[in-house]
Design an enzyme around this catalytic site. Sequence first.
Site, short mmCIF file in Angstrom:
data_model
loop_
_atom_site.label_atom_id
_atom_site.label_comp_id
_atom_site.label_asym_id
_atom_site.label_seq_id
_atom_site.Cartn_x
_atom_site.Cartn_y
_atom_site.Cartn_z
CB SER A 7 -106.06 -86.71 -32.49
OG SER A 7 -106.83 -87.87 -32.45
N1 SAM Z 1 -111.17 -87.91 -32.53
C1 SAM Z 1 -110.94 -87.93 -31.13
C2 SAM Z 1 -110.84 -86.52 -30.57
O1 SAM Z 1 -110.78 -85.57 -31.31
O2 SAM Z 1 -110.84 -86.42 -29.34
C3 SAM Z 1 -109.74 -88.72 -30.71
C4 SAM Z 1 -109.98 -90.15 -30.86
S1 SAM Z 1 -108.97 -91.22 -29.94
C5 SAM Z 1 -107.40 -91.02 -30.66
C6 SAM Z 1 -109.58 -92.75 -30.62
C7 SAM Z 1 -110.95 -93.13 -30.13
O3 SAM Z 1 -111.38 -94.25 -30.88
C8 SAM Z 1 -111.01 -93.55 -28.70
O4 SAM Z 1 -111.91 -92.75 -27.99
C9 SAM Z 1 -111.47 -95.01 -28.75
O5 SAM Z 1 -112.31 -95.36 -27.68
C10 SAM Z 1 -112.22 -95.04 -30.07
N2 SAM Z 1 -112.39 -96.35 -30.69
C11 SAM Z 1 -111.52 -97.37 -30.80
N3 SAM Z 1 -112.09 -98.37 -31.47
C12 SAM Z 1 -113.35 -97.98 -31.81
C13 SAM Z 1 -114.43 -98.58 -32.51
N4 SAM Z 1 -114.36 -99.79 -33.03
N5 SAM Z 1 -115.57 -97.87 -32.65
C14 SAM Z 1 -115.69 -96.63 -32.14
N6 SAM Z 1 -114.71 -96.02 -31.46
C15 SAM Z 1 -113.55 -96.69 -31.31
#
Ligand code: SAM
Length: 664
Positions: free
Chosen positions: A62
């Site tokens: 992000s």
């Molecule tokens: N916080 C992260 C970082 O600092 O790098 C960025 C996160 S990215 C914007 C969103 C993440 O949410 C992705 O890696 C995606 O695979 C994960 N995601 C989506 N749905 C999810 C779920 N139901 N459970 C766990 N992870 C999920």
Amino acid sequence: MEKLVQYNKEAFIRMLRRQGIRDESVLKAMATVPREKFVGINLLEFAYDDSPLPIEEGQTISQPYIVALMTGALMLKPGDRVLEVGTGSGYAAAVLAEIAAEVYTIERHQSLAHQASVRLKELKYNNVHVLCGDGTLGWPENAPYDGIVVAAGGPEAPRSLIEQLTVGGRLVIPIGPSTREQTLLRITRINNNEVEFEELGAVRFVPLIGEEGWREIEEEIKPKLKTVSIAKPAPLSDLIEKSAIHIPSIDTVDLSGLMKRIGDARVVLLGEATHGTAEFYDMRARITKELIQHKGFRFVAVEADWPDAAQIDHFVRETRMEPTEEPTFARFPTWMWANMQVLEFVKWLRNYNKQFSSPDKAVGFFGLDLYSLYSSINSVINYLEEVDPELAAIARKRYGCLTPWEADPATYGAVALTGKHKGCEQEVVEMLNTLMRKRLDYAAQDGRRFLDALSNARLVKNAEQYYRIMYEGSSESWNFRDQHMFDTLKNLLDFHGPGSRAVVWEHNSHIGDAAATEMGARGEINVGNLCRKHFGDDAYLIGFGTHHGTVAAASDWGAPMEIKIVRPSHPESYERLCHDSGLNAFMLPLVDQKQRVVKELLRPRLERAIGVIYRPETEVASHYFNASLPLQFNEYIWFDETRAVDALGPEAGIGMPETFPFGL
Ligand code: SAM
């Protein structure tokens, strides 16, 4: 080896302050966590830019401002316990761990969860616990939490998460009616039965996929249609949004509609807007598997040299391998075929082929290009050594005419043009004619091996001519090369028999109909154009495009591969229209010219083409051309954000391509 990049953390914190981040504990955490440890080595110089960056699995780390905003919104105190959904790179978890006592974080992609866990341990964040699973269900074993933060956008706040908050606990989550737009909410649990909602602003996140989020393959993931005012026509990007078929993920997208649209086509041509984008390869592999499994497609023909592709063909059909003097896919640009995405497909094909009783029935893999003059010469001679040693000696002599220019075949053309050298045309033509005359004898022994030798002899003849006409002008040599690729495709279809069907993987500039682009005005033809002329409706042309991301490309011909940032698309381009639709990935059928979206897309606009060379600094002049998308392709496939292929060549430093694809 880590690049030496200077980071200006003071400027980074000043930038966050300017954007309204005031919480000192958050600013301190943001200043402490080394963001560069969470981004890919090729993106190091952007580590402290205020933008999201691509990570594996098509996800993102992000934007720093958003991480700071969400962390602040949690109103954490030392001693608090926090749950994060969407670990991604692990960066936000580290920021949280600077403030809270314990951080529990869940990621649905195994590879990301594993990588983040290793990384956080190395950085000594011993208070972070990573789990791979569906975060929409929370992590009840460690509940309740004082704060829960969700880093992906869902349709509503998951009930399980609210239930895992302490009384007074805060859930910060992006919520929206579609996967393209969300509002960031803070939901505070007042007591066992009540919550309070506060809106913190508009945001845009990747989708939250899970039992209490979006379902990966459900229709609801397609954004809801907007009401269109009659007085004011809807912008074209809205029409695209309505007409497009959303791709939730390459692995799970339902391709039955596409298969219907392809119908009985004999050749399906799959393009790419760059030569180094992982999503293009993965999606082509997905479509190709479907065509092979459900429509009996007999072979894949790609924009690669015949002898290199022949090695893959032997591998996937498990036939005897000819000894080669040169390593496979060793010629620049190696990453075009020696990459993880191709390797995955090749492994799948070999496995799929195991069901056939004979290698002749198995699905083949062939190269259409003509740059392999000298390895093709070697292949012809090696073949003849086995079947007809006397003729091998003659071939050696005839082809010997070309030997002086082996190091740089282009100089052969220049020398032949001066008239000081008689050229080698007669020799290579004679060699091909001799082989053709022997067709009945040789083919009876082993039809496939004869096909290989004949194709190489044809390639030598055409390459000799190609290098001579190279100096006549770029259009002439371009046309000659594409005519060769088309003829090779036709020969392959003839070899496989009436009704056989082929998938072709080449750049958009070869497979999109040249007559619909400014190439046509220059008198240039291409494979797509020749296929349409020859096969009519039995050719289905699919183009691919992207807005931004990373790409594997070089700065000059023969220069080392780099992972380059793809600039956001030009405001006047087709790509920008697709980007403005707000969809992450989609298929857009373009055949029905009565359809409004197709009609409106007809007017020519700019389109981007990145080859093996990418020069972002002169992007408009070097990479954009005019085209009419619906005339160029039958269908267009879009990936808004894309990433570079995982190269296996020397760039990867793991001893490839000598071992590709057999050593892995
Ligand atoms: N916080 C992260 C970082 O600092 O790098 C960025 C996160 S990215 C914007 C969103 C993440 O949410 C992705 O890696 C995606 O695979 C994960 N995601 C989506 N749905 C999810 C779920 N139901 N459970 C766990 N992870 C999920």
